[in-house]
Design a protein around this motif. Structure first.
Motif, PDB file in Angstrom:
ATOM      1  N   VAL A  15       0.720  -1.256   0.113  1.00 51.92           N
ATOM      2  CA  VAL A  15      -0.028  -0.015   0.064  1.00 51.92           C
ATOM      3  C   VAL A  15       0.900   1.165   0.134  1.00 51.92           C
ATOM      4  N   GLY A  16       2.060   1.092   0.782  1.00 52.85           N
ATOM      5  CA  GLY A  16       2.874   2.377   0.815  1.00 52.85           C
ATOM      6  C   GLY A  16       3.441   2.571  -0.375  1.00 52.85           C
ATOM      7  N   TYR A  17       4.032   1.218  -1.215  1.00 56.81           N
ATOM      8  CA  TYR A  17       4.525   1.654  -2.584  1.00 56.81           C
ATOM      9  C   TYR A  17       3.317   2.219  -3.433  1.00 56.81           C
ATOM     10  N   PHE A  23       3.377   6.958  -5.417  1.00 58.59           N
ATOM     11  CA  PHE A  23       3.228   7.525  -6.796  1.00 58.59           C
ATOM     12  C   PHE A  23       2.273   8.670  -6.992  1.00 58.59           C
ATOM     13  N   ALA A  24       1.758   8.822  -5.620  1.00 62.06           N
ATOM     14  CA  ALA A  24       0.623  10.074  -5.677  1.00 62.06           C
ATOM     15  C   ALA A  24       1.492  11.271  -5.277  1.00 62.06           C
ATOM     16  N   MET A  25       2.901  11.137  -5.027  1.00 60.93           N
ATOM     17  CA  MET A  25       3.568  12.436  -4.616  1.00 60.93           C
ATOM     18  C   MET A  25       3.430  13.536  -6.016  1.00 60.93           C
ATOM     19  N   PRO A  26       3.565  14.575  -5.636  1.00 59.96           N
ATOM     20  CA  PRO A  26       3.702  15.327  -4.176  1.00 59.96           C
ATOM     21  C   PRO A  26       2.493  15.639  -3.418  1.00 59.96           C
ATOM     22  N   SER A  27       1.409  15.188  -3.743  1.00 59.42           N
ATOM     23  CA  SER A  27       0.437  15.295  -2.964  1.00 59.42           C
ATOM     24  C   SER A  27       0.676  14.575  -1.662  1.00 59.42           C
ATOM     25  N   GLU A  28       0.034  14.965  -0.620  1.00 58.41           N
ATOM     26  CA  GLU A  28      -0.059  14.407   0.968  1.00 58.41           C
ATOM     27  C   GLU A  28      -0.853  13.272   0.914  1.00 58.41           C
ATOM     28  N   ILE A  29      -1.735  12.904  -0.051  1.00 59.84           N
ATOM     29  CA  ILE A  29      -2.477  11.705  -0.079  1.00 59.84           C
ATOM     30  C   ILE A  29      -1.355  10.531  -0.544  1.00 59.84           C
ATOM     31  N   SER A  30      -0.149  10.791  -0.530  1.00 64.99           N
ATOM     32  CA  SER A  30       0.840   9.640  -0.678  1.00 64.99           C
ATOM     33  C   SER A  30       1.171   9.153   0.767  1.00 64.99           C
ATOM     34  N   TRP A  31       1.028   9.786   1.643  1.00 64.31           N
ATOM     35  CA  TRP A  31       1.169   9.507   3.206  1.00 64.31           C
ATOM     36  C   TRP A  31      -0.089   9.440   4.057  1.00 64.31           C
ATOM     37  N   ARG A  32      -1.153  10.215   3.614  1.00 61.79           N
ATOM     38  CA  ARG A  32      -2.368  10.171   4.348  1.00 61.79           C
ATOM     39  C   ARG A  32      -3.031   8.692   3.739  1.00 61.79           C
ATOM     40  N   GLY A  33      -3.138   8.652   2.511  1.00 58.92           N
ATOM     41  CA  GLY A  33      -3.883   7.418   2.136  1.00 58.92           C
ATOM     42  C   GLY A  33      -3.669   6.122   2.660  1.00 58.92           C
ATOM     43  N   ARG A  47      19.529   3.785   2.707  1.00 58.44           N
ATOM     44  CA  ARG A  47      20.840   4.176   2.990  1.00 58.44           C
ATOM     45  C   ARG A  47      22.122   3.091   2.278  1.00 58.44           C
ATOM     46  N   ALA A  48      21.535   1.915   1.850  1.00 60.28           N
ATOM     47  CA  ALA A  48      22.272   0.841   1.200  1.00 60.28           C
ATOM     48  C   ALA A  48      22.633   1.409  -0.216  1.00 60.28           C
ATOM     49  N   GLY A  49      21.879   2.234  -1.008  1.00 58.69           N
ATOM     50  CA  GLY A  49      21.834   2.576  -2.333  1.00 58.69           C
ATOM     51  C   GLY A  49      20.780   2.462  -3.319  1.00 58.69           C
ATOM     52  N   PHE A  50      19.907   2.136  -2.609  1.00 57.38           N
ATOM     53  CA  PHE A  50      18.719   2.095  -3.745  1.00 57.38           C
ATOM     54  C   PHE A  50      17.994   3.370  -3.648  1.00 57.38           C
ATOM     55  N   SER A  51      17.270   3.594  -4.911  1.00 56.45           N
ATOM     56  CA  SER A  51      16.512   4.711  -4.904  1.00 56.45           C
ATOM     57  C   SER A  51      15.378   4.674  -3.796  1.00 56.45           C
ATOM     58  N   THR A  52      14.612   5.765  -3.884  1.00 61.27           N
ATOM     59  CA  THR A  52      13.401   5.426  -2.757  1.00 61.27           C
ATOM     60  C   THR A  52      12.357   4.768  -3.199  1.00 61.27           C
ATOM     61  N   SER A  53      12.146   4.801  -4.542  1.00 58.39           N
ATOM     62  CA  SER A  53      10.963   3.751  -5.189  1.00 58.39           C
ATOM     63  C   SER A  53      11.406   2.532  -4.975  1.00 58.39           C
ATOM     64  N   ARG A  54      12.747   2.220  -5.509  1.00 61.43           N
ATOM     65  CA  ARG A  54      13.177   0.752  -5.545  1.00 61.43           C
ATOM     66  C   ARG A  54      13.176   0.194  -3.892  1.00 61.43           C
ATOM     67  N   SER A  55      13.428   1.104  -3.016  1.00 57.35           N
ATOM     68  CA  SER A  55      13.538   0.726  -1.589  1.00 57.35           C
ATOM     69  C   SER A  55      12.135   0.126  -1.230  1.00 57.35           C
ATOM     70  N   LEU A  56      11.151   1.205  -1.450  1.00 54.93           N
ATOM     71  CA  LEU A  56       9.655   0.686  -0.991  1.00 54.93           C
ATOM     72  C   LEU A  56       9.143  -0.620  -1.504  1.00 54.93           C
ATOM     73  N   LEU A  57       9.479  -0.937  -2.969  1.00 58.45           N
ATOM     74  CA  LEU A  57       9.398  -2.099  -3.618  1.00 58.45           C
ATOM     75  C   LEU A  57       9.893  -3.042  -2.992  1.00 58.45           C
ATOM     76  N   TYR A  58      11.388  -2.949  -2.835  1.00 54.18           N
ATOM     77  CA  TYR A  58      11.770  -4.188  -2.283  1.00 54.18           C
ATOM     78  C   TYR A  58      11.494  -4.427  -0.602  1.00 54.18           C
ATOM     79  N   ALA A  59      11.057  -3.228  -0.006  1.00 52.54           N
ATOM     80  CA  ALA A  59      10.513  -3.521   1.327  1.00 52.54           C
ATOM     81  C   ALA A  59       9.144  -4.479   1.163  1.00 52.54           C
ATOM     82  N   GLY A  60       8.374  -4.283   0.130  1.00 53.68           N
ATOM     83  CA  GLY A  60       7.272  -5.169  -0.288  1.00 53.68           C
ATOM     84  C   GLY A  60       7.730  -6.599  -0.476  1.00 53.68           C
ATOM     85  N   ALA A  61       8.736  -6.789  -1.208  1.00 57.58           N
ATOM     86  CA  ALA A  61       9.216  -8.318  -1.528  1.00 57.58           C
ATOM     87  C   ALA A  61       9.867  -8.806  -0.187  1.00 57.58           C
TER      88      ALA A  61
END
Length: 559
Positions: free
Chosen positions: A188-190, A194-204, A318-332
């Motif tokens: 869901v967070g991932y 993609f709703a950024m920069p709207s605040e719905i990206s974290w309120r959703g 912090r390890a080197g992934f982009s933010t979107s890739r980090s969220l995707l890998y967090a889901g994995a």
């Protein structure tokens, strides 16, 4: 006493249509109750995901940052503010877990689940519309009350509705639901990212949390109360009917239902004669059990699970992934975490709790060593593509860690806390174990941001040290509890057993044996009314009369 009498339910009505009774009702009750755990897992993942959202950081911490600054870990957010934001939920959950022991005994397991879900719903609404950090912390603190109530109540509810041969399985199902909640939050967070920069990206994601809480509140009006609580609180006929609905297809005369009901009655009589153990008795009379109950939950946290989960996208960034890739890998990673619980369902009874935990300590130490070593190497490399191969290896190490934790130190402590304490000490013992979990959950959530800021990759090796210490504690202090009866556990732990407790337990066993003879005999009938249930066979009569004594203590899992 007057207050508890007023809060105690006086009427209970719950009968179900024929298509619903039996396994459908049992499994739906187990799954929907476990939604409470799933919502805690969901809360873990959401706070982890929103911490890498520029709009969230700007709204809550007043820092205007770019995605490049987030990836570099240079957001300017005070680590102590971040620590308070994450850990405030855990400290309120700590206190609520002790309060829940009284709520679920007086008002019932069903009402306790409902109160926890309502707290969750209110907290979600506050966080959806939070205008600043203070409102967010208030919302998370209220959410912690709901978490504490549900984390204490749901394991007891699971044990009390589960078939006697499948309690371990039902506890594992509960833990799978917790992990699934985390997995759902990660995806869901991932998606909302993609709703950024709207605040719905974290309120959703908090809107989804409110919806889950609303489902659980609604389901508590359908969820049956546990037969053991009903019998212990004067609802004898309702207890028999609910037991039949859960396990006998609604047939109150089924031999197995009659036998199980007789055992529940005997357990209630045992508690009436012995009374509830005091806190002093739990700690002094059952010292060895208390040590296991406390340390298993303590090391479940010190072994690093929430240092990983609460900050997983941040750590991958912090390890080197982009933010979107980090969220995707967090889901994995979340899916790997869930899959780890599957072997635990089949092996935790076969191999034993002690063996599972020993294997887990070694595997977690090895996994964290991989993660720490690769993070140390990544920190020495320039930012950008040069870090990606090392980041891939670190991602693999995190997956290993989450799989082994899900298979060992994840479900193991919850199962131990539910089974090691004797009947009269189970409520307080479970509160002690659960409270320890939330206390050290708070400690880890609070110290992780500043320690990461100071120690960098070295923090992972601190967690490795705790894993190795947990191996030694299990090796020297934990007896094997799998396939042991209550009496055998007393011998295994070597604790003192009061003479009166021995006598009362023998009476419980006599009633259980007589119930088995009833089941085996011919001409069995069962008759129930508001004050008694009488079991008859042709020449022998087994009678268990129970008055409408609402002051009887609530019973836990029948030994």
């Amino acid at each position: 006493m007057v207050l508890t009498d007023r809060l105690r339910p006086r009427v209970y009505t719950a009968r179900y249509p024929n298509w619903m009774v039996g396994r459908p009702l049992l499994y739906m009750s187990s799954a929907l109750a476990s939604l409470g755990d799933a919502m805690f897992g969901y809360g873990q993942g959401i706070i982890a995901a929103v911490q890498v959202q520029p709009s969230f950081i700007h709204r809550m911490f007043g820092k205007t940052v770019t995605m490049a600054q987030i990836q570099a870990g240079s957001t300017g957010v005070d680590p102590w503010e971040q620590a308070i934001t994450v850990s405030c939920l855990n400290i309120t959950a700590f206190f609520a877990s002790f309060l829940a022991a009284y709520i679920c005994d007086v008002m019932g397991r069903r009402m306790s689940v409902r109160l926890g879900a309502i707290m969750y719903f209110i907290a979600a609404l506050i966080q959806i519309f939070a205008p600043n950090l203070g409102a967010l912390i208030a919302g998370r603190s209220i959410q912690g009350i709901g978490v504490g109530i549900l984390s204490m109540t749901v394991p007891i509810l699971q044990c009390e509705i589960a078939p006697g041969h499948a309690r371990g399985l039902f506890v594992c199902i509960e833990y799978i639901c917790l992990n699934l909640g985390y997995a759902v939050s990660a995806w869901v967070g991932y998606g909302f990212f993609f709703a950024m920069p709207s605040e719905i990206s974290w309120r959703g994601p908090y809107v989804v949390q409110a919806a889950l809480a609303a489902v659980l509140v609604a389901w508590t009006f359908v969820l049956p109360e546990t037969p053991r609580w009903l019998v212990a609180n004067g609802f004898q006929q309702e207890g028999l009917s609910t037991l039949a609905d859960l396990h006998g297809g609604g047939d109150t005369t089924h031999p197995n239902i009659v036998a199980t009901y007789a055992e529940i009655v005997a357990a209630v009589e045992f508690e009436r004669k012995m009374g509830q153990a005091s806190w002093r008795q739990v700690l002094c009379q059952y010292t060895s059990r208390s040590i296991v109950g406390i340390t298993c939950q303590m090391f479940a946290q010190l072994n690093g699970i929430n240092a990983i989960l609460y900050f997983l996208p941040s750590n991958l960034t912090r390890a080197g992934f982009s933010t979107s890739r980090s969220l995707l890998y967090a889901g994995a990673c979340a899916l790997i975490y869930c899959s780890g619980t599957i072997p635990a369902m089949f092996l935790i009874d076969k191999w034993g709790r002690r063996t599972i935990l020993l294997i887990g300590s070694v595997a977690l130490a090895a996994s964290l060593s991989i993660v720490g070593g690769l993070q140390y190497h990544a920190d020495s490399l320039p930012e950008g593509l040069a870090r990606i191969p090392t980041a891939d290896g670190l991602f693999f190490g995190v997956c290993l860690y989450l799989f082994f934790f899900g298979a060992t130190w994840g479900p193991g402590p919850w199962l131990l806390g539910a089974e090691i304490f004797p009947l009269r000490a189970r409520a307080k013992g479970m509160s002690l174990s659960t409270g320890t979990n939330w206390l050290f959950n708070f400690v880890i959530a609070f110290i992780t941001p500043p320690l990461f800021d100071v120690m960098k990759a070295g923090y992972y090796f601190l967690l490795v040290g705790f894993c190795l210490v947990s191996f030694l504690v299990v090796w020297f202090a934990y007896p094997e509890t799998a396939h042991k009866t209550l009496e055998e556990l007393g011998e295994v732990f070597g604790d003192q057993v009061m003479e009166g407790e021995k006598v009362a337990q023998l009476e419980v066993e006599k009633v259980a044996q007589r119930a088995k003879k009833v089941v085996a005999a011919s001409g069995l009938t069962a008759r129930g009314d508001d004050s008694e249930v009488t079991l008859r066979i042709s020449e022998d009569v087994v009678a268990v009369g129970i008055g409408s004594d609402n002051d009887l203590p609530a019973t836990k899992e029948v030994a």
